[in-house]
Design an enzyme around this catalytic site. Structure first.
Site, short mmCIF file in Angstrom:
data_model
loop_
_atom_site.label_atom_id
_atom_site.label_comp_id
_atom_site.label_asym_id
_atom_site.label_seq_id
_atom_site.Cartn_x
_atom_site.Cartn_y
_atom_site.Cartn_z
N ASN A 7 0.87 -1.19 0.00
CA ASN A 7 0.00 0.00 0.00
C ASN A 7 0.90 1.23 0.00
O ASN A 7 1.51 1.54 1.02
CB ASN A 7 -0.90 -0.03 1.25
N LYS A 9 0.01 4.29 -0.28
CA LYS A 9 -0.62 5.51 0.28
C LYS A 9 -0.35 6.69 -0.67
O LYS A 9 -0.34 6.48 -1.88
CB LYS A 9 -0.11 5.75 1.70
N HIS A 85 -9.77 1.77 4.70
CA HIS A 85 -8.49 1.90 5.40
C HIS A 85 -8.68 2.90 6.54
O HIS A 85 -9.42 3.88 6.41
CB HIS A 85 -7.40 2.37 4.43
N GLU A 87 -7.00 5.25 7.55
CA GLU A 87 -6.71 6.65 7.21
C GLU A 87 -7.89 7.29 6.48
O GLU A 87 -8.12 8.49 6.58
CB GLU A 87 -5.40 6.73 6.40
N GLU A 152 -6.07 -4.76 10.45
CA GLU A 152 -4.99 -3.80 10.72
C GLU A 152 -5.32 -3.03 11.99
O GLU A 152 -6.11 -2.07 11.94
CB GLU A 152 -4.87 -2.78 9.59
N GLY A 158 2.01 2.21 10.91
CA GLY A 158 3.05 3.22 10.83
C GLY A 158 3.74 3.55 12.15
O GLY A 158 4.43 4.55 12.26
N SER A 190 2.70 -2.18 10.49
CA SER A 190 4.13 -2.28 10.83
C SER A 190 4.77 -3.62 10.48
O SER A 190 5.60 -4.14 11.22
CB SER A 190 4.35 -1.95 12.32
P1 PGA Z 1 2.45 0.30 7.70
O1 PGA Z 1 1.02 0.57 7.02
O2 PGA Z 1 2.96 -1.01 7.14
O3 PGA Z 1 3.30 1.46 7.28
O4 PGA Z 1 2.22 0.22 9.18
C1 PGA Z 1 0.13 -0.47 6.77
C2 PGA Z 1 -1.13 0.09 6.15
O5 PGA Z 1 -1.55 1.18 6.55
O6 PGA Z 1 -1.74 -0.54 5.27
#
Ligand code: PGA
Length: 228
Positions: A7, A9, A85, A87, A152, A158, A190
């Site tokens: 991903n 982003k 997601h 976010e 998640e 993150g 992560s």
């Molecule tokens: P990350 O993000 O691996 O940077 O923690 C995962 C995600 O948001 O899909």
């Protein structure tokens, strides 16, 4: 076979995409690699790698400035799309109801939605993880059609923090009981080259969703290799 989904982003240029996808093509793997890219990078050479988007409109077409429809994504060669997601939930106030509409729209257009679910740090602390997950699955999944569930935990995204392997194993055994048989369930939050192997080997974990570490081949290829 495991699913390893990157991903990106809101990151990446066309040159960076081409460079990463080219390096992915050279890796020998029995697993399925899917790259969820920003809309501007969906077109162009994909070197045979499966491409996913990061959002889809819940509307067919019309006066929805800035939105991208399922039909547009399909025409761009998209096979998968992230929906819900954390976010999007946080910065665009997406509700479970809207997420379900988006997942339904994806299926209608022959695209497999990757439905993201997961608790916040506060919900985990107050012991609500499973009730939050159950509610999200009930309210976000479409009544028919194939989808992927990405668990998640929001506090793991993150941050460099992940649940313990025991916690992940427990939660996946519960999700497995709730979703239709054969549903792909993946872990995100992560993921890196040090934890990918152990997480991916847990029962009912069908793959990984990788954010930050999917941006560069230096960090992404070791994850793919460690899951082989
Ligand atoms: P990350 O993000 O691996 O940077 O923690 C995962 C995600 O948001 O899909």
């Amino acid at each position: 076979m495991k699913f390893i989904i990157g991903n990106w982003k809101m990151n990446g240029t066309m040159a960076e995409k081409e460079s990463l996808l080219k390096s992915l093509k050279s890796v020998k793997t029995k697993n399925k690699i899917i790259m969820c890219l920003p809309f501007t990078l969906l077109h162009g050479e994909n070197f045979g790698i499966n491409i996913g988007a990061q959002d889809i409109s819940n509307h067919e077409n019309g006066a929805y400035t800035g939105d991208i429809s399922g039909k547009m994504l399909k025409k761009a060669g998209v096979k998968y799309v992230l929906v819900g997601h954390s976010e999007r939930r946080k910065y665009h106030n997406e509700t479970n109801a809207v997420i379900q509409e988006k997942a339904t729209m994806a299926i209608k257009n022959g695209i497999i939605p990757i439905i993201c679910i997961g608790e916040t740090a506060a919900e985990k602390k107050s012991g609500k993880t499973m009730s939050v997950i159950k509610k999200m699955i009930t309210e976000c999944t479409p009544p028919r059609g194939k989808y992927i569930i990405a668990y998640e935990p929001q506090w793991a995204i993150g941050t460099g923090n992940t649940p313990t392997l025991n916690e992940i194993a427990y939660i996946f055994s519960k999700i497995y009981e709730i979703v239709p048989k054969g549903t792909i369930i993946i872990y995100g939050g992560s993921v890196n080259a040090s934890n990918a192997h152990d997480i991916s080997k847990l029962p009912h974990v069908d793959g990984l969703l990788v954010g930050g570490a999917s941006l560069k081949s230096r960090t992404f290829l070791p994850i793919i290799k460690s899951v082989n």
